[in-house]
Enzyme design. Structure first.
Site, PDB file in Angstrom:
ATOM      1  N   GLU A 186      82.013 138.156  73.554  1.00 51.88           N
ATOM      2  CA  GLU A 186      83.297 137.285  74.042  1.00 51.88           C
ATOM      3  C   GLU A 186      84.106 137.000  73.117  1.00 51.88           C
ATOM      4  O   GLU A 186      85.247 136.853  73.263  1.00 51.88           O
ATOM      5  CB  GLU A 186      82.497 136.072  74.751  1.00 51.88           C
ATOM      6  CG  GLU A 186      81.836 136.541  75.982  1.00 51.88           C
ATOM      7  CD  GLU A 186      81.763 135.317  77.069  1.00 51.88           C
ATOM      8  OE1 GLU A 186      82.242 134.169  76.878  1.00 51.88           O
ATOM      9  OE2 GLU A 186      81.210 135.396  77.962  1.00 51.88           O
ATOM     10  N   ASP A 234      78.788 135.820  89.289  1.00 44.04           N
ATOM     11  CA  ASP A 234      78.341 135.931  87.747  1.00 44.04           C
ATOM     12  C   ASP A 234      78.458 134.397  87.237  1.00 44.04           C
ATOM     13  O   ASP A 234      79.269 133.521  87.791  1.00 44.04           O
ATOM     14  CB  ASP A 234      78.855 137.140  87.030  1.00 44.04           C
ATOM     15  CG  ASP A 234      78.283 136.946  85.504  1.00 44.04           C
ATOM     16  OD1 ASP A 234      77.231 137.236  85.511  1.00 44.04           O
ATOM     17  OD2 ASP A 234      79.153 136.983  84.737  1.00 44.04           O
ATOM     18  N   SER A 235      77.851 134.367  86.209  1.00 43.62           N
ATOM     19  CA  SER A 235      77.946 133.094  85.556  1.00 43.62           C
ATOM     20  C   SER A 235      79.330 133.023  84.665  1.00 43.62           C
ATOM     21  O   SER A 235      79.628 131.898  84.396  1.00 43.62           O
ATOM     22  CB  SER A 235      76.929 132.895  84.262  1.00 43.62           C
ATOM     23  OG  SER A 235      76.775 134.361  83.680  1.00 43.62           O
ATOM     24  N   CYS A 282      74.914 138.798  87.729  1.00 44.84           N
ATOM     25  CA  CYS A 282      74.162 138.069  86.375  1.00 44.84           C
ATOM     26  C   CYS A 282      72.604 138.292  86.588  1.00 44.84           C
ATOM     27  O   CYS A 282      71.943 137.953  87.449  1.00 44.84           O
ATOM     28  CB  CYS A 282      74.375 136.365  86.654  1.00 44.84           C
ATOM     29  SG  CYS A 282      73.591 135.368  85.434  1.00 44.84           S
ATOM     30  N   ASN A 283      72.222 138.798  85.277  1.00 43.20           N
ATOM     31  CA  ASN A 283      70.882 139.028  85.252  1.00 43.20           C
ATOM     32  C   ASN A 283      70.091 137.739  85.488  1.00 43.20           C
ATOM     33  O   ASN A 283      68.826 137.761  85.703  1.00 43.20           O
ATOM     34  CB  ASN A 283      70.568 139.826  83.909  1.00 43.20           C
ATOM     35  CG  ASN A 283      70.959 141.317  84.020  1.00 43.20           C
ATOM     36  OD1 ASN A 283      70.336 142.325  84.113  1.00 43.20           O
ATOM     37  ND2 ASN A 283      72.329 141.405  83.842  1.00 43.20           N
ATOM     38  N   THR A 284      70.426 136.763  84.730  1.00 43.36           N
ATOM     39  CA  THR A 284      69.785 135.469  84.575  1.00 43.36           C
ATOM     40  C   THR A 284      69.673 134.782  85.844  1.00 43.36           C
ATOM     41  O   THR A 284      68.510 134.538  86.343  1.00 43.36           O
ATOM     42  CB  THR A 284      70.552 134.679  83.870  1.00 43.36           C
ATOM     43  OG1 THR A 284      70.925 135.111  82.415  1.00 43.36           O
ATOM     44  CG2 THR A 284      69.930 133.200  83.428  1.00 43.36           C
ATOM     45  N   TYR A 339      74.307 130.714  81.591  1.00 38.51           N
ATOM     46  CA  TYR A 339      73.451 130.348  82.273  1.00 38.51           C
ATOM     47  C   TYR A 339      72.266 130.750  81.425  1.00 38.51           C
ATOM     48  O   TYR A 339      71.129 130.293  81.764  1.00 38.51           O
ATOM     49  CB  TYR A 339      73.371 131.248  83.869  1.00 38.51           C
ATOM     50  CG  TYR A 339      74.130 130.610  84.897  1.00 38.51           C
ATOM     51  CD1 TYR A 339      75.226 129.658  84.562  1.00 38.51           C
ATOM     52  CD2 TYR A 339      74.145 131.422  86.101  1.00 38.51           C
ATOM     53  CE1 TYR A 339      76.176 129.561  85.673  1.00 38.51           C
ATOM     54  CE2 TYR A 339      75.028 130.942  86.983  1.00 38.51           C
ATOM     55  CZ  TYR A 339      75.909 129.987  86.725  1.00 38.51           C
ATOM     56  OH  TYR A 339      76.731 129.610  87.864  1.00 38.51           O
ATOM     57  N   GLY A 340      72.197 131.769  80.621  1.00 36.24           N
ATOM     58  CA  GLY A 340      71.192 132.433  79.899  1.00 36.24           C
ATOM     59  C   GLY A 340      70.408 131.458  79.084  1.00 36.24           C
ATOM     60  O   GLY A 340      69.329 131.755  78.616  1.00 36.24           O
ATOM     61  N   CYS A 382      71.544 142.464  80.843  1.00 36.97           N
ATOM     62  CA  CYS A 382      72.593 141.598  80.586  1.00 36.97           C
ATOM     63  C   CYS A 382      74.117 141.849  80.881  1.00 36.97           C
ATOM     64  O   CYS A 382      74.313 143.170  80.321  1.00 36.97           O
ATOM     65  CB  CYS A 382      72.651 140.706  79.385  1.00 36.97           C
ATOM     66  SG  CYS A 382      73.869 139.465  79.077  1.00 36.97           S
ATOM     67  N   THR A 383      74.862 141.164  81.728  1.00 39.31           N
ATOM     68  CA  THR A 383      76.133 141.709  82.129  1.00 39.31           C
ATOM     69  C   THR A 383      76.968 142.263  80.904  1.00 39.31           C
ATOM     70  O   THR A 383      77.766 143.102  80.968  1.00 39.31           O
ATOM     71  CB  THR A 383      76.892 140.786  82.782  1.00 39.31           C
ATOM     72  OG1 THR A 383      76.679 139.722  81.951  1.00 39.31           O
ATOM     73  CG2 THR A 383      76.306 140.649  84.034  1.00 39.31           C
ATOM     74  N   HIS A 384      76.922 141.744  79.599  1.00 36.36           N
ATOM     75  CA  HIS A 384      77.533 142.016  78.362  1.00 36.36           C
ATOM     76  C   HIS A 384      77.178 143.107  77.835  1.00 36.36           C
ATOM     77  O   HIS A 384      77.879 143.407  77.041  1.00 36.36           O
ATOM     78  CB  HIS A 384      77.607 140.617  77.592  1.00 36.36           C
ATOM     79  CG  HIS A 384      78.379 139.488  77.996  1.00 36.36           C
ATOM     80  ND1 HIS A 384      78.006 138.924  79.167  1.00 36.36           N
ATOM     81  CD2 HIS A 384      79.367 138.733  77.654  1.00 36.36           C
ATOM     82  CE1 HIS A 384      78.870 137.878  79.379  1.00 36.36           C
ATOM     83  NE2 HIS A 384      79.826 137.597  78.482  1.00 36.36           N
TER      84      HIS A 384
END
Ligand code: DGL
Length: 268
Positions: free
Chosen positions: A154, A12-13, A75-77, A44-45, A186-188
């Protein structure tokens, strides 16, 4: 080492990919996992395709040092922009989150109106939209980037008036489009699920790509007969490119359990 005994690689980023690791641990509790979070170069987004592809190639090269049997792009991006290139360059099976997430959304929607939220780069790629249309061309897809969601998560602002206000603002256009399923692309974003659900109301089903991705990884390993045979507690290793302490502390929220050791790497 026999292939079935080798670890799964996840990258992941940064820290967010731990939501995918959490789903993998639930679905495949005996599989060893090597996680790589590129915390020195996150996000990365907001980056361009060429940068995202270059970083993703380097991340795969790092994981290959551990003899991983498959690689999951949490990571989706990266999944949006780099997956086709990675599959051309590397022989190891590589799974992204876009197809599993799209499949889950197609199964969920009855109104055939799906929303997608993600980073600017993910939304710009139209990866989810194209995949959903490929699966069912009659589904209308409405996309919205939510760049403030990653820093909110975050910073630990998972609830409260500010998060709710930002969610309502971002999601208002999707609500107007009367979607009945929303991909958390998105991961978050799974950490903001309660706020997102409140902003959209109970008629919208939230689709978390991580759960579906873990199910598909299980299917892939079973198909190759690469599932770990041992019933022992597997080894989990976490590598980051920036400060490990911060990752270990914040990572608990994403993983839902303590992270015992995090190693810092400088892999160039
Ligand atoms: N991991 C990224 C994603 O899922 C979010 C963080 C970033 O922008 O790098 O798209």
């Amino acid at each position: 080492m026999a292939t079935h005994a080798k670890p799964i690689g996840v990258f992941d980023s940064g820290i967010g990919g731990l939501t995918v690791v959490k789903a993998l641990m639930r679905e495949l509790p005996h599989e060893p996992i090597v996680y790589f979070g590129d915390t020195a170069r996150v996000p990365y987004g907001s980056k361009s395709k060429s940068t995202i592809v270059r970083f993703s190639m380097e991340n795969v090269e790092f994981l290959l040092r551990f003899g991983v049997k498959a690689i999951i792009i949490a990571c989706n991006t990266s999944s949006s922009w780099a997956l086709p290139t990675l599959r051309r360059y590397f022989k190891v099976p590589i799974v992204g989150v876009i197809r599993p997430g799209s499949r889950a959304a197609v199964q969920q929607t009855t109104a055939k109106r799906v929303g997608v939220i993600g980073t600017e780069a993910t939304i710009r790629s139209r990866a989810y939209e194209l995949e959903i249309k490929r699966l069912d061309a009659s589904i209308a897809v409405f996309s919205q980037s939510c760049p403030l969601f990653v820093p909110l998560v975050e910073s630990g602002w998972l609830n409260g008036a500010i998060s709710a206000q930002i969610a309502r603002t971002y999601l208002a256009p999707l609500k107007r489009h009367r979607i009945d399923a929303l991909i958390l692309g998105c991961t978050h974003y799974p950490l903001l699920a309660p706020v997102i659900q409140r902003a959209l109301g109970p008629s919208v089903t939230l689709v978390d790509s991580a759960t579906q991705t873990a199910a598909e990884v299980k299917g892939l390993l079973a198909w190759h007969e690469w599932l770990q045979g041992s019933r022992q507690r597997p080894r989990y290793r976490f590598f980051v490119t920036d400060e490990p302490d911060h990752f270990a502390r914040l990572g608990q929220q994403f993983l839902g359990q303590a992270i015992r050791s995090v190693e810092r790497v400088n892999y160039r």
